[in-house]
Design a protein around this motif. Structure first.
Motif, mmCIF file in Angstrom:
data_model
loop_
_atom_site.group_PDB
_atom_site.id
_atom_site.type_symbol
_atom_site.label_atom_id
_atom_site.label_comp_id
_atom_site.label_asym_id
_atom_site.label_seq_id
_atom_site.Cartn_x
_atom_site.Cartn_y
_atom_site.Cartn_z
ATOM 1 N N VAL A 1 0.854 -1.155 -0.075
ATOM 2 C CA VAL A 1 0.076 -0.052 0.046
ATOM 3 C C VAL A 1 0.913 1.370 -0.058
ATOM 4 C CG1 VAL A 1 -1.603 1.419 1.419
ATOM 5 C CG2 VAL A 1 -2.178 -1.037 1.129
ATOM 6 N N ALA A 2 1.947 1.195 0.677
ATOM 7 C CA ALA A 2 2.781 2.473 0.687
ATOM 8 C C ALA A 2 3.428 2.694 -0.326
ATOM 9 C CB ALA A 2 3.936 2.161 1.782
ATOM 10 N N VAL A 3 3.866 1.719 -1.171
ATOM 11 C CA VAL A 3 4.432 1.655 -2.643
ATOM 12 C C VAL A 3 3.357 2.372 -3.498
ATOM 13 C CG1 VAL A 3 5.458 0.699 -4.554
ATOM 14 C CG2 VAL A 3 6.092 0.004 -2.350
ATOM 15 N N LEU A 4 1.989 1.914 -3.368
ATOM 16 C CA LEU A 4 1.276 2.232 -4.406
ATOM 17 C C LEU A 4 0.725 3.820 -3.961
ATOM 18 C CD1 LEU A 4 -1.131 -0.828 -4.316
ATOM 19 C CD2 LEU A 4 0.155 0.013 -6.469
ATOM 20 N N VAL A 5 0.770 4.190 -3.001
ATOM 21 C CA VAL A 5 0.513 5.418 -2.532
ATOM 22 C C VAL A 5 1.392 6.352 -3.060
ATOM 23 C CG1 VAL A 5 0.222 6.933 -0.341
ATOM 24 C CG2 VAL A 5 -0.994 4.955 -0.415
ATOM 25 N N TRP A 6 2.770 6.229 -2.459
ATOM 26 C CA TRP A 6 3.940 6.872 -3.074
ATOM 27 C C TRP A 6 3.938 7.408 -4.740
ATOM 28 C CZ3 TRP A 6 7.643 5.697 -6.764
ATOM 29 C CH2 TRP A 6 8.661 6.651 -6.775
ATOM 30 N N ALA A 7 3.525 5.881 -5.298
ATOM 31 C CA ALA A 7 3.572 6.138 -6.790
ATOM 32 C C ALA A 7 2.281 6.980 -7.292
ATOM 33 C CB ALA A 7 3.433 4.568 -7.609
ATOM 34 N N ALA A 8 1.087 6.774 -6.779
ATOM 35 C CA ALA A 8 -0.086 7.808 -6.852
ATOM 36 C C ALA A 8 0.607 9.254 -6.452
ATOM 37 C CB ALA A 8 -1.181 7.204 -6.189
ATOM 38 N N LEU A 9 0.861 9.474 -5.506
ATOM 39 C CA LEU A 9 1.261 10.753 -5.129
ATOM 40 C C LEU A 9 2.153 11.393 -6.104
ATOM 41 C CD1 LEU A 9 1.775 10.621 -1.236
ATOM 42 C CD2 LEU A 9 0.048 11.622 -2.471
ATOM 43 N N PHE A 10 3.292 10.611 -6.621
ATOM 44 C CA PHE A 10 4.287 11.123 -7.610
ATOM 45 C C PHE A 10 3.643 11.307 -8.866
ATOM 46 C CE2 PHE A 10 7.687 10.416 -10.673
ATOM 47 C CZ PHE A 10 8.808 11.463 -10.277
ATOM 48 N N HIS A 11 2.908 10.427 -9.561
ATOM 49 C CA HIS A 11 2.389 10.564 -10.605
ATOM 50 C C HIS A 11 1.147 11.674 -10.635
ATOM 51 C CE1 HIS A 11 4.952 7.740 -12.473
ATOM 52 N NE2 HIS A 11 4.879 6.958 -11.596
ATOM 53 N N LEU A 12 0.268 11.592 -9.555
ATOM 54 C CA LEU A 12 -0.662 12.698 -9.839
ATOM 55 C C LEU A 12 -0.253 14.030 -9.397
ATOM 56 C CD1 LEU A 12 -3.520 10.244 -8.281
ATOM 57 C CD2 LEU A 12 -3.199 10.864 -10.536
ATOM 58 N N HIS A 13 0.814 14.275 -8.753
ATOM 59 C CA HIS A 13 1.129 15.480 -8.354
ATOM 60 C C HIS A 13 0.883 16.708 -9.067
ATOM 61 C CE1 HIS A 13 3.847 18.658 -5.937
ATOM 62 N NE2 HIS A 13 3.378 17.625 -5.032
ATOM 63 N N PRO A 14 1.532 16.471 -10.527
ATOM 64 C CA PRO A 14 1.201 17.517 -11.584
ATOM 65 C C PRO A 14 -0.279 17.822 -11.830
ATOM 66 C CG PRO A 14 2.753 15.929 -12.444
ATOM 67 C CD PRO A 14 2.210 15.512 -10.971
ATOM 68 N N LEU A 15 -1.274 16.812 -11.958
ATOM 69 C CA LEU A 15 -2.532 17.105 -12.033
ATOM 70 C C LEU A 15 -3.286 17.484 -10.706
ATOM 71 C CD1 LEU A 15 -3.153 13.506 -13.700
ATOM 72 C CD2 LEU A 15 -3.177 15.891 -14.995
ATOM 73 N N VAL A 16 -2.995 17.311 -9.775
ATOM 74 C CA VAL A 16 -3.651 17.660 -8.592
ATOM 75 C C VAL A 16 -3.399 18.903 -7.812
ATOM 76 C CG1 VAL A 16 -4.281 16.890 -6.111
ATOM 77 C CG2 VAL A 16 -4.395 15.256 -8.077
ATOM 78 N N ILE A 17 -1.842 19.176 -7.807
ATOM 79 C CA ILE A 17 -1.035 20.136 -7.146
ATOM 80 C C ILE A 17 -0.870 21.496 -8.274
ATOM 81 C CG2 ILE A 17 0.799 20.928 -5.612
ATOM 82 C CD1 ILE A 17 -1.284 19.137 -4.378
ATOM 83 N N GLY A 18 -0.646 20.724 -9.273
ATOM 84 C CA GLY A 18 -0.409 21.738 -10.492
ATOM 85 C C GLY A 18 1.231 21.869 -10.685
ATOM 86 N N VAL A 19 2.111 21.091 -9.939
ATOM 87 C CA VAL A 19 3.597 21.185 -10.088
ATOM 88 C C VAL A 19 4.114 19.756 -10.266
ATOM 89 C CG1 VAL A 19 5.636 21.813 -8.978
ATOM 90 C CG2 VAL A 19 3.586 23.385 -8.646
ATOM 91 N N SER A 20 5.089 19.764 -11.187
ATOM 92 C CA SER A 20 5.608 18.347 -11.295
ATOM 93 C C SER A 20 6.656 18.098 -10.163
ATOM 94 C CB SER A 20 6.380 18.211 -12.694
ATOM 95 O OG SER A 20 7.245 16.951 -12.823
ATOM 96 N N PRO A 21 6.722 16.961 -9.557
ATOM 97 C CA PRO A 21 7.795 16.658 -8.446
ATOM 98 C C PRO A 21 9.204 16.254 -9.046
ATOM 99 C CG PRO A 21 6.374 14.800 -8.704
ATOM 100 C CD PRO A 21 5.829 15.760 -9.538
ATOM 101 N N GLN A 22 9.085 16.184 -10.589
ATOM 102 C CA GLN A 22 10.431 15.783 -11.355
ATOM 103 C C GLN A 22 11.337 16.934 -11.135
ATOM 104 O OE1 GLN A 22 9.907 13.693 -14.652
ATOM 105 N NE2 GLN A 22 7.835 12.757 -14.174
ATOM 106 N N PRO A 23 12.580 16.586 -10.707
ATOM 107 C CA PRO A 23 13.633 17.705 -10.848
ATOM 108 C C PRO A 23 14.199 18.212 -12.250
ATOM 109 C CG PRO A 23 14.537 15.579 -9.660
ATOM 110 C CD PRO A 23 13.224 15.170 -10.203
#
Length: 169
Positions: free
Chosen positions: A147-169
């Motif tokens: 579950v932790a891995v899935l939550v982290w992957a969801a947070l990472f990939h959805l960050h641009p859509l939900v927050i509006g900023v990409s977490p990628q460097p």
């Protein structure tokens, strides 16, 4: 509106964490423990989301520049934060929240985000101290790790859509 939305969202979020302490017993009696926890959790997440968006819309007052290593820091800390929240009970949740807030505090050097993540870090550290006094019960299972891995992957990939900023460097 300048700072108005951010101040209103911050007041609503902080208020939502003060007021229920006074009305918890009658709310639990009316909704049941599970109903109270689900309702309060959904309200907290909605208010946190609004607060994060309001911080992004507040006037940009740079306190320090954003460097690429700062995003790397967030990307290295977040899997640990999610794992801590998944396996550590209330203390683990607060530790994960503190890691999340501290990494995002470093990576977002503008005034609104420093206020936001600084206050959330202080709140998480307070909660962690309370949780540690009660004892830490790790609940390490493969299902929690998955579950932790899935939550982290969801947070990472959805960050641009939900927050509006990409977490990628």
């Amino acid at each position: 509106m300048e700072w108005g939305e951010f101040i209103l969202a911050l007041a609503a979020f902080l208020g939502s964490h003060v007021i229920p302490a006074r009305f918890r017993a009658p709310l639990v009696a009316a909704l049941g423990r599970r109903g109270y926890v689900v309702g309060y959790s959904l309200l907290s997440l909605a208010l946190l989301y609004w607060l994060i968006l309001a911080a992004g819309r507040a006037p940009h007052v740079e306190l320090w520049p954003q460097w690429p290593w700062m995003r790397w820091l967030v990307n290295l800390v977040m899997p640990v934060a999610v794992l801590a929240a998944a396996v550590g009970g209330m203390a683990g949740l607060m530790a994960g929240f503190a890691l999340w807030a501290s990494a995002h505090l470093v990576a977002n050097g503008d005034l609104a985000h420093v206020i936001l993540f600084g206050l959330l870090l202080a709140y998480a550290l307070f909660g962690l101290a309370v949780g540690l006094r009660r004892g830490v019960a790790l609940r390490w299972t493969w299902s929690r790790l998955a579950v932790a891995v899935l939550v982290w992957a969801a947070l990472f990939h959805l960050h641009p859509l939900v927050i509006g900023v990409s977490p990628q460097p």
